[in-house]
Scaffold this active site. Structure first.
Site, PDB file in Angstrom:
ATOM      1  N   ASP A 246     -27.080   8.851  18.872  1.00  0.00           N
ATOM      2  CA  ASP A 246     -27.015   7.949  17.726  1.00  0.00           C
ATOM      3  C   ASP A 246     -25.587   7.923  17.174  1.00  0.00           C
ATOM      4  OD1 ASP A 246     -27.434   6.497  15.414  1.00  0.00           O
ATOM      5  OD2 ASP A 246     -29.032   7.777  14.638  1.00  0.00           O
ATOM      6  N   GLY A 272     -31.038   7.063  21.643  1.00  0.00           N
ATOM      7  CA  GLY A 272     -30.249   6.578  20.528  1.00  0.00           C
ATOM      8  C   GLY A 272     -30.941   6.630  19.187  1.00  0.00           C
ATOM      9  N   HIS A 273     -30.547   5.725  18.309  1.00  0.00           N
ATOM     10  CA  HIS A 273     -30.966   5.703  16.906  1.00  0.00           C
ATOM     11  C   HIS A 273     -32.477   5.554  16.757  1.00  0.00           C
ATOM     12  CE1 HIS A 273     -30.351   5.034  12.617  1.00  0.00           C
ATOM     13  NE2 HIS A 273     -30.940   3.851  12.686  1.00  0.00           N
ATOM     14  N   PHE A 274     -33.045   4.572  17.436  1.00  0.00           N
ATOM     15  CA  PHE A 274     -34.489   4.332  17.367  1.00  0.00           C
ATOM     16  C   PHE A 274     -35.176   5.085  18.509  1.00  0.00           C
ATOM     17  CE2 PHE A 274     -33.105   0.587  14.870  1.00  0.00           C
ATOM     18  CZ  PHE A 274     -33.899   0.789  13.743  1.00  0.00           C
TER      19      PHE A 274
END
Length: 297
Positions: A246, A272-274
């Site tokens: 992320d 990553g982020h999600f």
């Protein structure tokens, strides 16, 4: 062998409740007699981000995922009709909790869900059975260089260059970037995610809402010491499942929790982020194992 998400059969309901004059949309799965997981979404998404997790865990737990005002399918009053601040979002979610009659719950906090959830946890520490933390920050070391442009906006919100930079975070390209950056395989990330989120962002008046919340995010870092004091005092069982690639909330923010939560269980995931989009089945399994281990069942 099928994953937990693929083999799940729990039905997810799509509901709405009137809270303080607003229609708050929420997804609900599972038996309310079972332990409740309150799922608090991030930016720029909604309860949609939890759709698969709810299906995966709804046969064992009671899951609730509300949309904040201005997000998803909840009401979207304009900025002159509603104060878009993290204090206000937390107060409204607290009212939602009361309206649903929740006495105990585990908090799943991601991105915006962290400052919303931690305000609630500090107010009602006796209600929180566990923290399920996924790329949601509570430490200064968890703010990457990505935040430099946002900090500039906090310092000078009327500056045209700062406003332009913030509006650049509301484009379709920026929304897609949040979903695909740092993932192992872009092709497993459904474009439905950023298409749905962008449709929400592109509604007339929504850009002003998001700018108000970008500015209000500046109220969160001053509260970090209070949240950390809550962690140290109450030591809620904490499971951290963090997408380590992320670029918004880096892994340093995940490690920081271990300074205050003595028995935090940390899993850095190669995504990553999600993180739910690529590792949802794994996260569902980790949550189930963690809650069972702590007799939350």
């Amino acid at each position: 062998m099928e994953t937990a998400v693929q083999s799940a059969t729990a039905q997810v309901k799509h509901c709405s409740i009137r809270i303080d004059g607003l229609d708050i949309f929420y997804r609900e799965a599972g038996d309310p007699a079972r332990p409740t997981l309150l799922l608090l979404h991030g930016f720029p998404t909604s309860s949609h981000m939890f759709r698969n997790l709810m299906a995966a865990l709804g046969d064992k737990y009671h899951l609730l995922a509300p949309d904040y005002p201005g997000f998803g399918n909840s009401s979207m009053p304009l900025v002159n009709e509603f104060e878009y601040s993290f204090d206000n979002l937390a107060a409204l979610m607290d009212q939602f909790i009361a309206a649903k009659g929740l006495k105990k719950y585990s908090l799943y906090v991601m991105d915006y869900g962290a400052p919303v959830g931690y305000r609630i946890a500090v107010k009602h520490p006796e209600r929180v059975e566990a923290l399920l933390i996924q790329n949601g920050n509570a430490y200064l070391q968890g703010l990457s260089p990505f935040w430099d442009q946002i900090k500039a906006y906090w310092a000078a919100p009327e500056d045209p260059a700062n406003i332009s930079a913030m509006k650049g975070m509301l484009t379709a390209e920026a929304t897609r970037w949040q979903y695909v950056t740092g993932v192992r395989d872009v092709e497993v990330i459904s474009p439905d995610n950023w298409i749905i989120d962008q449709a929400g962002l592109d509604r007339p008046g929504n850009h002003d809402i998001q700018l108000a919340l970008f500015y209000s995010y500046g109220t969160n870092p001053p509260l970090y010491p209070a949240w950390q004091a809550y962690f140290r005092k109450y030591q809620p069982p904490a499971l951290i499942t963090w997408g380590k690639n992320d670029e918004i909330f880096p892994a340093s923010g995940a490690y920081a929790y271990q300074e205050d939560l003595q028995h935090a269980e940390l899993h850095l995931l190669d995504t990553g982020h999600f993180a739910l989009e690529e590792d949802g089945a794994l996260i569902a399994s980790l949550i189930d194992e963690f809650l069972q281990k702590h007799n939350i069942r």
